[in-house]
Design an enzyme around this catalytic site. Structure first.
Site, PDB file in Angstrom:
ATOM      1  N   THR A  80      54.565  33.140  31.594  1.00 50.14           N
ATOM      2  CA  THR A  80      55.696  33.966  32.040  1.00 50.14           C
ATOM      3  C   THR A  80      55.450  34.489  33.460  1.00 50.14           C
ATOM      4  O   THR A  80      56.331  34.431  34.321  1.00 50.14           O
ATOM      5  CB  THR A  80      55.930  35.131  31.061  1.00 50.14           C
ATOM      6  OG1 THR A  80      56.086  34.587  29.754  1.00 50.14           O
ATOM      7  CG2 THR A  80      57.165  35.919  31.409  1.00 50.14           C
ATOM      8  N   LYS A 107      43.147  54.372  35.747  1.00 50.69           N
ATOM      9  CA  LYS A 107      42.715  55.735  36.103  1.00 50.69           C
ATOM     10  C   LYS A 107      43.682  56.773  35.545  1.00 50.69           C
ATOM     11  O   LYS A 107      43.607  57.949  35.868  1.00 50.69           O
ATOM     12  CB  LYS A 107      42.630  55.877  37.622  1.00 50.69           C
ATOM     13  CG  LYS A 107      41.635  54.927  38.256  1.00 50.69           C
ATOM     14  CD  LYS A 107      41.595  55.136  39.761  1.00 50.69           C
ATOM     15  CE  LYS A 107      40.716  54.097  40.435  1.00 50.69           C
ATOM     16  NZ  LYS A 107      40.953  54.046  41.879  1.00 50.69           N
TER      17      LYS A 107
HETATM   18  C1  NCD Z   1      55.589  35.099  24.203  1.00 49.24           C
HETATM   19  C2  NCD Z   1      55.343  36.546  24.489  1.00 49.24           C
HETATM   20  O1  NCD Z   1      54.485  36.903  25.286  1.00 49.24           O
HETATM   21  O2  NCD Z   1      56.038  37.343  23.891  1.00 49.24           O
HETATM   22  N1  NCD Z   1      54.994  34.194  25.066  1.00 49.24           N
HETATM   23  C3  NCD Z   1      55.487  33.931  26.268  1.00 49.24           C
HETATM   24  O3  NCD Z   1      56.173  34.703  26.879  1.00 49.24           O
HETATM   25  N2  NCD Z   1      55.196  32.719  26.756  1.00 49.24           N
HETATM   26  C4  NCD Z   1      55.269  34.759  22.847  1.00 49.24           C
HETATM   27  C5  NCD Z   1      53.891  35.011  22.371  1.00 49.24           C
HETATM   28  O4  NCD Z   1      53.057  35.567  23.047  1.00 49.24           O
HETATM   29  O5  NCD Z   1      53.662  34.644  21.228  1.00 49.24           O
END
Ligand code: NCD
Length: 329
Positions: A80, A107
């Site tokens: 992401t 902190k």
């Molecule tokens: C998701 C998240 O972080 O919510 N992953 C992601 O954004 N690629 C899903 C997950 O972590 O399972």
């Protein structure tokens, strides 16, 4: 919008284009719960046009030149975070990755104070991921910049929901009338919630499937069916979206063993035989191979897991572009 009279096709097209643009009036993207069907469609149309940019030899457009985007991630993330950074770079924005581990948060500085300080440097868009549900909404109330929610606790992960639905649209050509199964750790999944809001608005029927300990009873309020038996619902499904088991959010054991979870709720080649031949297999990543999905299914020809990642880039370009207000200029 003021309509101008024009008999030419070109004029009509331009008018439709303007109407399309004017549907988006949001400064933030906090969740799919608040988006209308029209707004969802604007994001998909915008993403469609940005997808083409990735096929060019010079993968860059000047749409956000001079704008500053900050990635403010309080939880671990690979795809992401890099996807947002790459999306902003392709739009020619300046991108700042704020490393929380090395920041004042350790902190004791609050999220709002950190954000206000970053904002004082002239930031236009803040992309935030936080373990607390509601963090993105709170931030949007505190700062002047646009806020994009990149995942807040178990609440929402709107760009993941958008890229999942966009991927389905690209394969099926529509969402209306499709049956989508969301399988697994629904209780801890922001991905599930964003998918449900978006899919329901676009006319899909959604069934959530998993062990009863991981399906909150309140989920039916979102208009979904509930099943604890994957084999019973699988043959009717057009799409199966497998959620990662969120071990880091589990305070107690929700099922006896990973092996039992895989046997009851994992997608494997045996189960693929019960599914529709044109079923789409999805997973938001990161995948626990052998738990939610076996290697031969995740790498198989019905899996669109890597397409989801590519589409994520186009969706994030679209969202950055739209919240910046550029689409209305
Ligand atoms: C998701 C998240 O972080 O919510 N992953 C992601 O954004 N690629 C899903 C997950 O972590 O399972």
């Amino acid at each position: 919008m003021r309509r101008t009279r024009s008999s030419s096709c070109e004029g009509k097209e331009r008018m439709e284009e303007q109407e399309e643009r004017l549907v988006w009036g949001r400064k933030h993207l906090l969740g799919l719960e608040e988006l209308s069907r029209d707004e969802l469609e604007v994001v998909f149309r915008t993403a469609e046009s940005f997808k083409e940019v990735s096929t060019r030899s010079i993968k860059k457009v000047p749409a956000l030149r001079g704008k500053v985007v900050v990635n403010l991630f309080y939880e671990p993330s690979t795809r992401t975070k890099t996807s947002f950074a790459l999306a902003a770079t392709r739009l020619s924005a300046d991108v700042l990755d704020f490393a929380i581990e090395a920041s004042s948060a350790v902190k004791g500085e609050t999220l709002s104070d950190t954000a206000r300080n970053i904002e004082a440097m002239g930031v236009d868009i803040v992309v935030v991921r936080h373990s607390a549900a509601g963090a993105a909404v709170r931030l949007a109330q505190t700062i002047e910049a646009s806020v994009i929610n990149a995942g807040d606790g178990a609440h929402e992960h709107p760009t993941q929901g958008l890229l999942d639905i966009f991927t389905i649209l690209q394969h099926k050509g529509k969402i209306d009338g499709l049956k989508v199964a969301i399988v697994g750790d629904v209780a801890h999944s922001r991905v599930a919630r964003s998918n449900i809001w978006g899919l329901k608005k676009l006319g899909a029927s959604v069934v959530v499937v998993g062990p009863s300990t991981l399906i909150p009873s309140s989920i039916t309020e979102l208009g979904v069916e509930v099943s604890y038996d994957l084999d019973a619902v699988l043959p009717q499904c057009d799409v199966v979206n497998l959620l990662r088991v969120q071990k880091e959010r589990h305070l107690v054991g929700y099922f006896p063993s990973t092996r039992e979870y895989a046997r009851l709720f994992g997608m494997n080649s045996g189960r693929m035989k019960q599914a529709k031949p044109d079923v789409l297999i999805m997973h938001p990543g990161p995948v626990n191979r052998g738990v939610e999905i076996t290697p031969e299914v995740v790498d198989g020809d019905r899996s669109v897991v890597l397409e989801q990642v590519s589409n994520g880039l186009a969706i994030r370009m679209a969202v950055l572009f739209l919240v910046s207000g550029k689409g209305n200029e």
